[in-house]
Design an enzyme around this catalytic site. Sequence first.
Site, PDB file in Angstrom:
ATOM      1  N   HIS A  88       0.740  -1.172  -0.024  1.00 56.87           N
ATOM      2  CA  HIS A  88      -0.067  -0.239  -0.041  1.00 56.87           C
ATOM      3  C   HIS A  88       0.747   1.348   0.082  1.00 56.87           C
ATOM      4  O   HIS A  88       0.574   2.218   0.758  1.00 56.87           O
ATOM      5  CB  HIS A  88      -0.935   0.023   1.307  1.00 56.87           C
ATOM      6  CG  HIS A  88      -1.789  -0.964   1.205  1.00 56.87           C
ATOM      7  ND1 HIS A  88      -2.315  -1.707  -0.204  1.00 56.87           N
ATOM      8  CD2 HIS A  88      -2.502  -1.825   2.136  1.00 56.87           C
ATOM      9  CE1 HIS A  88      -3.470  -2.568   0.248  1.00 56.87           C
ATOM     10  NE2 HIS A  88      -3.486  -2.907   1.577  1.00 56.87           N
ATOM     11  N   HIS A 161      -9.862   1.009   0.643  1.00 61.83           N
ATOM     12  CA  HIS A 161      -9.809   0.150   1.611  1.00 61.83           C
ATOM     13  C   HIS A 161     -10.707   0.031   2.710  1.00 61.83           C
ATOM     14  O   HIS A 161     -10.427  -0.314   3.759  1.00 61.83           O
ATOM     15  CB  HIS A 161      -8.343   0.025   2.229  1.00 61.83           C
ATOM     16  CG  HIS A 161      -7.939  -1.152   2.680  1.00 61.83           C
ATOM     17  ND1 HIS A 161      -8.258  -2.039   3.497  1.00 61.83           N
ATOM     18  CD2 HIS A 161      -6.618  -2.147   1.857  1.00 61.83           C
ATOM     19  CE1 HIS A 161      -7.401  -3.123   3.557  1.00 61.83           C
ATOM     20  NE2 HIS A 161      -6.536  -3.129   2.452  1.00 61.83           N
ATOM     21  N   GLU A 298     -11.305  -4.525  -2.962  1.00 64.69           N
ATOM     22  CA  GLU A 298     -10.511  -3.376  -3.297  1.00 64.69           C
ATOM     23  C   GLU A 298     -10.157  -3.650  -5.047  1.00 64.69           C
ATOM     24  O   GLU A 298      -9.594  -4.432  -5.305  1.00 64.69           O
ATOM     25  CB  GLU A 298      -9.166  -3.465  -2.840  1.00 64.69           C
ATOM     26  CG  GLU A 298      -9.323  -3.582  -1.263  1.00 64.69           C
ATOM     27  CD  GLU A 298      -7.880  -4.191  -0.613  1.00 64.69           C
ATOM     28  OE1 GLU A 298      -6.916  -3.768  -1.086  1.00 64.69           O
ATOM     29  OE2 GLU A 298      -8.025  -5.047   0.248  1.00 64.69           O
TER      30      GLU A 298
HETATM   31  C1  GLA Z   1      -4.719  -5.813   1.570  1.00 66.14           C
HETATM   32  C2  GLA Z   1      -3.919  -6.800   1.755  1.00 66.14           C
HETATM   33  C3  GLA Z   1      -3.988  -7.736   2.709  1.00 66.14           C
HETATM   34  C4  GLA Z   1      -3.776  -6.771   4.187  1.00 66.14           C
HETATM   35  C5  GLA Z   1      -4.572  -5.567   4.375  1.00 66.14           C
HETATM   36  C6  GLA Z   1      -4.129  -4.802   5.422  1.00 66.14           C
HETATM   37  O1  GLA Z   1      -5.995  -6.174   1.674  1.00 66.14           O
HETATM   38  O2  GLA Z   1      -3.964  -7.641   0.330  1.00 66.14           O
HETATM   39  O3  GLA Z   1      -2.826  -8.749   2.881  1.00 66.14           O
HETATM   40  O4  GLA Z   1      -2.526  -6.394   4.106  1.00 66.14           O
HETATM   41  O5  GLA Z   1      -4.543  -4.963   2.833  1.00 66.14           O
HETATM   42  O6  GLA Z   1      -4.180  -5.380   6.471  1.00 66.14           O
END
Ligand code: GLA
Length: 333
Positions: A88, A161, A298
Amino acid sequence: MYTLTNSHGVEVRAMNYGGIIVAIRVPDRKGQLADVVLGHETMEGYIPNPPYLGAIVGRYANRIANGKFTLAGKTYTLPQNDGTNTLHGGVTRTFDKVAWEGEALKGANGVAFSYLSKDGEEGFPGNLKIKVTYTLTESNELVIDYEATTDKVTPINVSQHSYFNLAGEGNGDVLNHEVEINADRFTPVDQKLIPTGELRAVKGTPLDFTTSTRVGARIDDNYDQLTLAHGYDHNFVINRKGAGLTFAARVYEPASGRVLEVSTDQPAIQFYTGNFLDGSVTGKQGHVYKRRYGFCLETQHYPDSPNHPDFPTTILKPGETFKSKTVFEFEAK
Ligand code: GLA
């Protein structure tokens, strides 16, 4: 903090810190409103925000292997924050952790958040100007528009998210939700959750959501991909007949009757079942967010695309405008 409402009593609250969606209140089949996203009552609750609750994630949503990519002959190094991956967008000044410029839309029920990510920020090249707009319609759609430009060639992959629980945030796990995902294939991952490069058919696997299936029906099956990710945390390749907005996923929660339908123009959707929530975050109304208390859908490009030349490109060039749209539509039945 900006509050969007419509005539059906739907309410979306979003703030300029992280572009975070703080609350989404939608009716169940009896008209009863509940807040269906995990989060906090105040901004302080989001500092820090390890699960990225409600936030805009970028510059590169999801993972980049070894925090490195090469572009136009130059290798860029990013901060690693997920083992050796960059997750991210990095560590310090990522989209979820900066103050955006907020502006209520004129003539529409929405808010625009703008941010200038400076050349070199978190290791990425180019001054990247990005705008994310949230609009609430009278048909209970939350429309998310992304727009970005750069002055140097750079990768971009941006997403939202939010963690949903259609029974109401804090109201148990999401294992009884029924999920349909419009994807015949997904990108299997290695032990670091980096795509191996394969596009695997979902048919015959616990990742087949081409017909609506309870989240909990197969989540703990003995299947390599579920073991690696501790549940669902996978990038599904959306079936599409061309560019433009396409149906991506639908989720139904039987007790409340609430339905969330996701459409997008993005090539993929990460379905994540909150496997890493562990009860260490206490959210709204003192609710403790335990494992699998929320799910994320997402919309985005495939993870680690800058290191996979055969994946759809995430490279934005000067003079181009990156545009993307995702619609979260709420109903009850
Ligand atoms: C995304 C990732 C997950 C996790 C979340 C945050 O969805 O794919 O693996 O890291 O973000 O916790």
